[in-house]
Motif scaffolding. Sequence first.
Motif, PDB file in Angstrom:
ATOM      1  N   TYR A   1      -3.724  -9.840  75.287  1.00  0.00           N
ATOM      2  CA  TYR A   1      -2.833  -8.687  75.255  1.00  0.00           C
ATOM      3  C   TYR A   1      -3.331  -7.569  76.167  1.00  0.00           C
ATOM      4  O   TYR A   1      -4.534  -7.313  76.239  1.00  0.00           O
ATOM      5  CB  TYR A   1      -2.684  -8.176  73.817  1.00  0.00           C
ATOM      6  CG  TYR A   1      -1.912  -9.138  72.944  1.00  0.00           C
ATOM      7  CD1 TYR A   1      -0.521  -9.199  72.996  1.00  0.00           C
ATOM      8  CD2 TYR A   1      -2.580  -9.999  72.082  1.00  0.00           C
ATOM      9  CE1 TYR A   1       0.188 -10.092  72.207  1.00  0.00           C
ATOM     10  CE2 TYR A   1      -1.881 -10.897  71.280  1.00  0.00           C
ATOM     11  CZ  TYR A   1      -0.498 -10.940  71.349  1.00  0.00           C
ATOM     12  OH  TYR A   1       0.195 -11.823  70.574  1.00  0.00           O
ATOM     13  N   GLU A   2      -2.376  -6.913  76.842  1.00  0.00           N
ATOM     14  CA  GLU A   2      -2.696  -5.803  77.729  1.00  0.00           C
ATOM     15  C   GLU A   2      -3.288  -4.641  76.914  1.00  0.00           C
ATOM     16  O   GLU A   2      -2.922  -4.418  75.762  1.00  0.00           O
ATOM     17  CB  GLU A   2      -1.429  -5.328  78.439  1.00  0.00           C
ATOM     18  CG  GLU A   2      -1.661  -4.223  79.446  1.00  0.00           C
ATOM     19  CD  GLU A   2      -0.370  -3.747  80.086  1.00  0.00           C
ATOM     20  OE1 GLU A   2      -0.449  -3.069  81.132  1.00  0.00           O
ATOM     21  OE2 GLU A   2       0.718  -4.039  79.556  1.00  0.00           O
ATOM     22  N   GLY A   3      -4.216  -3.932  77.544  1.00  0.00           N
ATOM     23  CA  GLY A   3      -4.800  -2.766  76.894  1.00  0.00           C
ATOM     24  C   GLY A   3      -5.831  -3.099  75.840  1.00  0.00           C
ATOM     25  O   GLY A   3      -6.128  -2.271  74.979  1.00  0.00           O
ATOM     26  N   ARG A   4      -6.367  -4.276  75.899  1.00  0.00           N
ATOM     27  CA  ARG A   4      -7.372  -4.701  74.932  1.00  0.00           C
ATOM     28  C   ARG A   4      -8.559  -3.755  74.883  1.00  0.00           C
ATOM     29  O   ARG A   4      -9.065  -3.386  73.825  1.00  0.00           O
ATOM     30  CB  ARG A   4      -7.785  -6.129  75.286  1.00  0.00           C
ATOM     31  CG  ARG A   4      -9.029  -6.647  74.597  1.00  0.00           C
ATOM     32  CD  ARG A   4     -10.146  -6.725  75.632  1.00  0.00           C
ATOM     33  NE  ARG A   4     -11.150  -7.682  75.246  1.00  0.00           N
ATOM     34  CZ  ARG A   4     -12.430  -7.364  75.118  1.00  0.00           C
ATOM     35  NH1 ARG A   4     -12.832  -6.127  75.289  1.00  0.00           N
ATOM     36  NH2 ARG A   4     -13.317  -8.296  74.808  1.00  0.00           N
ATOM     37  N   ASP A   5      -9.010  -3.289  76.064  1.00  0.00           N
ATOM     38  CA  ASP A   5     -10.179  -2.410  76.116  1.00  0.00           C
ATOM     39  C   ASP A   5      -9.913  -1.036  75.508  1.00  0.00           C
ATOM     40  O   ASP A   5     -10.850  -0.335  75.125  1.00  0.00           O
ATOM     41  CB  ASP A   5     -10.643  -2.226  77.564  1.00  0.00           C
ATOM     42  CG  ASP A   5     -11.322  -3.476  78.120  1.00  0.00           C
ATOM     43  OD1 ASP A   5     -11.434  -4.465  77.373  1.00  0.00           O
ATOM     44  OD2 ASP A   5     -11.733  -3.451  79.294  1.00  0.00           O
ATOM     45  N   GLU A   6      -8.658  -0.639  75.409  1.00  0.00           N
ATOM     46  CA  GLU A   6      -8.328   0.685  74.870  1.00  0.00           C
ATOM     47  C   GLU A   6      -8.620   0.797  73.384  1.00  0.00           C
ATOM     48  O   GLU A   6      -8.824   1.898  72.865  1.00  0.00           O
ATOM     49  CB  GLU A   6      -6.846   0.992  75.130  1.00  0.00           C
ATOM     50  CG  GLU A   6      -6.497   1.075  76.610  1.00  0.00           C
ATOM     51  CD  GLU A   6      -4.998   1.098  76.846  1.00  0.00           C
ATOM     52  OE1 GLU A   6      -4.239   1.156  75.839  1.00  0.00           O
ATOM     53  OE2 GLU A   6      -4.581   1.030  78.018  1.00  0.00           O
ATOM     54  N   ILE A   7      -8.610  -0.328  72.681  1.00  0.00           N
ATOM     55  CA  ILE A   7      -8.839  -0.296  71.239  1.00  0.00           C
ATOM     56  C   ILE A   7     -10.172  -0.926  70.838  1.00  0.00           C
ATOM     57  O   ILE A   7     -10.577  -0.823  69.684  1.00  0.00           O
ATOM     58  CB  ILE A   7      -7.697  -1.001  70.482  1.00  0.00           C
ATOM     59  CG1 ILE A   7      -7.624  -2.471  70.885  1.00  0.00           C
ATOM     60  CG2 ILE A   7      -6.375  -0.301  70.716  1.00  0.00           C
ATOM     61  CD1 ILE A   7      -6.765  -3.304  69.969  1.00  0.00           C
ATOM     62  N   ALA A   8     -10.845  -1.574  71.781  1.00  0.00           N
ATOM     63  CA  ALA A   8     -12.106  -2.251  71.485  1.00  0.00           C
ATOM     64  C   ALA A   8     -13.285  -1.284  71.585  1.00  0.00           C
ATOM     65  O   ALA A   8     -13.240  -0.298  72.328  1.00  0.00           O
ATOM     66  CB  ALA A   8     -12.309  -3.421  72.440  1.00  0.00           C
ATOM     67  N   LEU A   9     -14.331  -1.575  70.822  1.00  0.00           N
ATOM     68  CA  LEU A   9     -15.580  -0.813  70.884  1.00  0.00           C
ATOM     69  C   LEU A   9     -16.457  -1.472  71.947  1.00  0.00           C
ATOM     70  O   LEU A   9     -17.263  -2.351  71.669  1.00  0.00           O
ATOM     71  CB  LEU A   9     -16.262  -0.816  69.510  1.00  0.00           C
ATOM     72  CG  LEU A   9     -15.388  -0.281  68.358  1.00  0.00           C
ATOM     73  CD1 LEU A   9     -16.077  -0.507  67.019  1.00  0.00           C
ATOM     74  CD2 LEU A   9     -15.070   1.195  68.560  1.00  0.00           C
ATOM     75  N   LEU A  10     -16.269  -1.056  73.196  1.00  0.00           N
ATOM     76  CA  LEU A  10     -16.865  -1.764  74.334  1.00  0.00           C
ATOM     77  C   LEU A  10     -18.383  -1.678  74.360  1.00  0.00           C
ATOM     78  O   LEU A  10     -19.050  -2.615  74.818  1.00  0.00           O
ATOM     79  CB  LEU A  10     -16.281  -1.214  75.638  1.00  0.00           C
ATOM     80  CG  LEU A  10     -14.765  -1.368  75.812  1.00  0.00           C
ATOM     81  CD1 LEU A  10     -14.326  -0.768  77.130  1.00  0.00           C
ATOM     82  CD2 LEU A  10     -14.366  -2.836  75.718  1.00  0.00           C
ATOM     83  N   ASP A  11     -18.946  -0.574  73.866  1.00  0.00           N
ATOM     84  CA  ASP A  11     -20.405  -0.466  73.867  1.00  0.00           C
ATOM     85  C   ASP A  11     -21.029  -1.466  72.897  1.00  0.00           C
ATOM     86  O   ASP A  11     -22.069  -2.069  73.183  1.00  0.00           O
ATOM     87  CB  ASP A  11     -20.850   0.966  73.554  1.00  0.00           C
ATOM     88  CG  ASP A  11     -20.164   1.565  72.338  1.00  0.00           C
ATOM     89  OD1 ASP A  11     -19.239   0.942  71.796  1.00  0.00           O
ATOM     90  OD2 ASP A  11     -20.557   2.677  71.936  1.00  0.00           O
ATOM     91  N   TYR A  12     -20.374  -1.691  71.748  1.00  0.00           N
ATOM     92  CA  TYR A  12     -20.847  -2.717  70.809  1.00  0.00           C
ATOM     93  C   TYR A  12     -20.774  -4.097  71.458  1.00  0.00           C
ATOM     94  O   TYR A  12     -21.685  -4.923  71.311  1.00  0.00           O
ATOM     95  CB  TYR A  12     -19.982  -2.717  69.548  1.00  0.00           C
ATOM     96  CG  TYR A  12     -20.306  -1.633  68.552  1.00  0.00           C
ATOM     97  CD1 TYR A  12     -21.121  -1.895  67.456  1.00  0.00           C
ATOM     98  CD2 TYR A  12     -19.781  -0.353  68.690  1.00  0.00           C
ATOM     99  CE1 TYR A  12     -21.406  -0.903  66.521  1.00  0.00           C
ATOM    100  CE2 TYR A  12     -20.058   0.644  67.766  1.00  0.00           C
ATOM    101  CZ  TYR A  12     -20.882   0.356  66.684  1.00  0.00           C
ATOM    102  OH  TYR A  12     -21.167   1.341  65.776  1.00  0.00           O
ATOM    103  N   GLU A  13     -19.688  -4.331  72.168  1.00  0.00           N
ATOM    104  CA  GLU A  13     -19.467  -5.632  72.792  1.00  0.00           C
ATOM    105  C   GLU A  13     -20.528  -5.951  73.840  1.00  0.00           C
ATOM    106  O   GLU A  13     -21.098  -7.052  73.855  1.00  0.00           O
ATOM    107  CB  GLU A  13     -18.079  -5.638  73.425  1.00  0.00           C
ATOM    108  CG  GLU A  13     -17.723  -6.897  74.172  1.00  0.00           C
ATOM    109  CD  GLU A  13     -16.381  -6.792  74.856  1.00  0.00           C
ATOM    110  OE1 GLU A  13     -16.248  -7.338  75.973  1.00  0.00           O
ATOM    111  OE2 GLU A  13     -15.467  -6.167  74.282  1.00  0.00           O
TER     112      GLU A  13
END
Length: 288
Positions: A145-157
């Motif tokens: 899905y588009e915009g996945r990074d907008e809702i994800a906790l990227l630093d945790y990832e």
Amino acid sequence: MRIAESELIINSDGSVFHLHLRPEELADTVILVGDPGRVDMIGSYLSDVEFRHESREFVSTTGKYNGKRMTVLSTGIGCDNIDIVMNELDALANVDFETREVKAEKKSLNILRIGTSGAIQPEIPLGSFVFSEISVGMDGLLNWYEGRDEIALLDYEEAFKQQVGWAKHLPDPYFVAAGEDMKKRFEGVAIMGMTISASGFYGPQGRVLRMPLAMPNMIEEFEKYRFNGKKITNFEMEGSAIAGIARKLGHNAGTICCIIAQRYAQDSNPNYKDQVRALIELCLERLS
């Protein structure tokens, strides 16, 4: 914009394709369970039951608990089923089935998954309840899905991939926080955890029968992961897709599980029905 018949299939009785629910049958509060048999267990607590539908693994009923209207729905196992369930629940709430257009005024559903889980930290005992404050998707679903990074906790990832030596051919994991309102309902009555949603029961959860693993030390590596003072607490198989799609679509969602296996201690409790019943009673009170 009109949604085409091929994209949103509506049955001849006006119900959505897989779930066989009609818009007027859906309550604003939805309890999700994996096991179809658990729908009847929860349904036994409800009054003013309106119906019981059954289609494949999707069993549903709507009734009232303490005067609060609730829908109970089984999803079956896995995040692929959750993709169906969450999209069709949102369509029931936010698409006009007559015009096939998205409604101008959006509805936010309260969605809670009640499930079972295996703990990977030694201090989490069998029979305890863990609310997934953060869900970790190893299934790859949200990446479609588009915009996945907008809702994800990227630093945790990023910290996770570095710390555990994430194999390059596996889907990118994603970390998503539970809905704040749903989290508040369970603070003080459940362990707040960071839960991995695996894409399978055996290899993706570190179980070895006859096939060796791509990440043979994954359980130990997951157990050691730390970021912002948080650690991975348990495994299950649906919560990340619920959390991710709910955030994308504006719903308030969470997952709470009864611990029936202790992976660290290599112990399990197959006679867990009474503990699950206690969890169900807690959830009904907190949702009503």
